[in-house]
Design a protein around this motif. Structure first.
Motif, mmCIF file in Angstrom:
data_model
loop_
_atom_site.group_PDB
_atom_site.id
_atom_site.type_symbol
_atom_site.label_atom_id
_atom_site.label_comp_id
_atom_site.label_asym_id
_atom_site.label_seq_id
_atom_site.Cartn_x
_atom_site.Cartn_y
_atom_site.Cartn_z
ATOM 1 N N ALA A 44 52.748 101.608 -31.224
ATOM 2 C CA ALA A 44 54.091 102.195 -31.282
ATOM 3 C C ALA A 44 54.464 102.769 -29.924
ATOM 4 N N VAL A 45 55.733 102.654 -29.583
ATOM 5 C CA VAL A 45 56.226 103.231 -28.335
ATOM 6 C C VAL A 45 56.320 104.747 -28.511
ATOM 7 N N PRO A 46 55.725 105.530 -27.610
ATOM 8 C CA PRO A 46 55.818 106.994 -27.725
ATOM 9 C C PRO A 46 57.271 107.460 -27.713
ATOM 10 N N GLN A 47 57.540 108.499 -28.479
ATOM 11 C CA GLN A 47 58.916 108.954 -28.618
ATOM 12 C C GLN A 47 59.522 109.410 -27.300
ATOM 13 N N ASN A 48 58.711 109.996 -26.415
ATOM 14 C CA ASN A 48 59.291 110.448 -25.140
ATOM 15 C C ASN A 48 59.778 109.270 -24.302
ATOM 16 N N LYS A 49 59.100 108.122 -24.393
ATOM 17 C CA LYS A 49 59.569 106.933 -23.691
ATOM 18 C C LYS A 49 60.857 106.405 -24.336
ATOM 19 N N VAL A 50 60.890 106.390 -25.662
ATOM 20 C CA VAL A 50 62.096 105.944 -26.360
ATOM 21 C C VAL A 50 63.291 106.803 -25.955
ATOM 22 N N GLU A 51 63.086 108.110 -25.887
ATOM 23 C CA GLU A 51 64.185 109.014 -25.541
ATOM 24 C C GLU A 51 64.703 108.744 -24.132
ATOM 25 N N PHE A 72 72.117 102.581 -32.722
ATOM 26 C CA PHE A 72 71.367 102.953 -33.914
ATOM 27 C C PHE A 72 69.895 102.638 -33.664
ATOM 28 N N VAL A 73 69.046 103.626 -33.882
ATOM 29 C CA VAL A 73 67.606 103.457 -33.683
ATOM 30 C C VAL A 73 66.971 103.271 -35.055
ATOM 31 N N VAL A 74 66.529 102.062 -35.321
ATOM 32 C CA VAL A 74 66.007 101.732 -36.649
ATOM 33 C C VAL A 74 64.481 101.685 -36.585
ATOM 34 N N THR A 75 63.844 102.627 -37.264
ATOM 35 C CA THR A 75 62.387 102.639 -37.369
ATOM 36 C C THR A 75 61.924 102.416 -38.806
ATOM 37 N N ASN A 76 62.832 102.602 -39.761
ATOM 38 C CA ASN A 76 62.493 102.437 -41.169
ATOM 39 C C ASN A 76 62.011 101.011 -41.438
ATOM 40 N N THR A 77 60.792 100.900 -41.952
ATOM 41 C CA THR A 77 60.176 99.592 -42.159
ATOM 42 C C THR A 77 60.978 98.735 -43.131
ATOM 43 N N GLU A 78 61.444 99.331 -44.212
ATOM 44 C CA GLU A 78 62.195 98.584 -45.221
ATOM 45 C C GLU A 78 63.499 98.039 -44.640
ATOM 46 N N VAL A 79 64.187 98.848 -43.857
ATOM 47 C CA VAL A 79 65.448 98.399 -43.268
ATOM 48 C C VAL A 79 65.196 97.265 -42.287
ATOM 49 N N ARG A 80 64.154 97.374 -41.494
ATOM 50 C CA ARG A 80 63.868 96.307 -40.531
ATOM 51 C C ARG A 80 63.436 95.024 -41.248
ATOM 52 N N GLN A 81 62.775 95.160 -42.394
ATOM 53 C CA GLN A 81 62.423 93.982 -43.193
ATOM 54 C C GLN A 81 63.673 93.290 -43.724
ATOM 55 N N ARG A 82 64.712 94.066 -44.011
ATOM 56 C CA ARG A 82 65.978 93.487 -44.460
ATOM 57 C C ARG A 82 66.720 92.807 -43.320
ATOM 58 N N SER A 97 58.052 98.752 -32.700
ATOM 59 C CA SER A 97 58.102 100.037 -33.420
ATOM 60 C C SER A 97 59.516 100.585 -33.562
ATOM 61 N N HIS A 98 60.431 100.125 -32.709
ATOM 62 C CA HIS A 98 61.812 100.603 -32.741
ATOM 63 C C HIS A 98 62.756 99.417 -32.558
ATOM 64 N N LEU A 99 63.847 99.444 -33.294
ATOM 65 C CA LEU A 99 64.888 98.428 -33.134
ATOM 66 C C LEU A 99 66.187 99.132 -32.773
ATOM 67 N N LEU A 100 66.695 98.852 -31.575
ATOM 68 C CA LEU A 100 67.964 99.437 -31.153
ATOM 69 C C LEU A 100 69.090 98.478 -31.496
ATOM 70 N N VAL A 101 70.088 98.978 -32.193
ATOM 71 C CA VAL A 101 71.266 98.195 -32.545
ATOM 72 C C VAL A 101 72.452 98.750 -31.768
ATOM 73 N N PHE A 102 73.060 97.905 -30.949
ATOM 74 C CA PHE A 102 74.227 98.297 -30.160
ATOM 75 C C PHE A 102 75.470 97.876 -30.932
ATOM 76 N N ALA A 103 76.266 98.868 -31.327
ATOM 77 C CA ALA A 103 77.439 98.630 -32.170
ATOM 78 C C ALA A 103 78.688 99.125 -31.453
ATOM 79 N N ALA A 104 79.618 98.212 -31.215
ATOM 80 C CA ALA A 104 80.831 98.536 -30.460
ATOM 81 C C ALA A 104 81.963 98.963 -31.387
ATOM 82 N N TRP A 105 82.876 99.741 -30.851
ATOM 83 C CA TRP A 105 84.073 100.112 -31.599
ATOM 84 C C TRP A 105 84.802 98.850 -32.060
#
Length: 233
Positions: A44-51, A72-82, A97-105
């Motif tokens: 897993a990527v350490p949280q301080n690096k993610v930040e 959106f920072v997605v770490t929830n296993t179930e959501v990433r499985q979806r 360990s982390h999925l970043l979702v970039f969502a535009a206006w």
């Protein structure tokens, strides 16, 4: 058009750590990075690096400073499985360990434009005539345009943020894989983005390469030579 505005002060003093880094450190890490095809689910990527990666994206420039996207920072296993099946079953989505979702206006609105200009005035503690004229110019242009035109403009700003995140990830020696290969409407539904006036445009898994299972890891990076890529005028 550049407005006349009072800019917030910036420090000219680099940290001792930054001063100690060799001048080509970032280039070396960009040579190191690649779009990892297999990430190690045990690391897993350490949280301080993610930040720090997220902060790089937050500090990225955007047109008129509007920051017309969210991450959106997605770490929830179930959501990433979806998410994985609607993204060509790319393993990095669940192995990282982390999925970043970039969502535009989905559109530029009067409220959104005013929100960012008001925030600037609050943070800087001053109203500037040139800045307010610039606000009025945008208000007279953007909300009247087609919503899809505005969304595509906002999406391009999100890509600037994702690029900043990728550079920061390389600097942190964290692997990432930028992806457009997903069903954006399905992802919007999973994360309920449309209800927030957002549309997904790109995703970025973060993790660590599993070198012995990644066919790409040892291949030479290929880029066009400088003389075929850069023209000086």
């Amino acid at each position: 058009m550049t407005p006349t505005a009072t800019l917030a002060p910036h420090s000219n003093t680099a940290s001792a750590e930054a001063q100690e880094l060799p001048s080509d450190a970032l280039i070396e890490r960009l040579q190191w990075r690649y779009a990892a095809k297999k990430m190690d689910p045990a690391k897993a990527v350490p949280q301080n690096k993610v930040e720090r990666i997220l902060e790089a994206a937050r500090l990225a420039p955007t047109s008129s400073g509007l920051q017309p996207y969210e991450i959106f920072v997605v770490t929830n296993t179930e959501v990433r499985q979806r998410i994985k099946p609607i993204a060509w079953n790319q393993g990095q989505i669940t192995d990282g360990s982390h999925l970043l979702v970039f969502a535009a206006w989905d559109n530029y609105t009067t409220d959104r434009i005013n929100m960012m200009f008001d925030l600037t005035n609050t943070v800087r503690g001053v109203k500037n005539e040139g800045w307010e004229n610039y606000r009025n110019m945008l208000l007279g242009m953007y909300p009247q345009r087609d919503a899809e035109v505005n969304h595509q403009h906002a999406a391009r700003q999100a890509y600037i943020g994702m690029t900043a995140a990728m550079l920061a990830a390389a600097f942190e020696e964290v692997d990432c894989t930028p992806m457009e290969g997903f069903d954006s409407k399905a992802l919007d539904e999973i994360l309920d983005l449309r209800a927030r006036g957002l549309r997904s445009v790109a995703i970025l898994p973060l993790g660590y390469r599993e070198s012995d299972k990644d066919w790409l890891v040892n291949l030479t990076k290929v880029r066009r030579p400088r003389e075929q890529f850069i023209t000086e005028v």
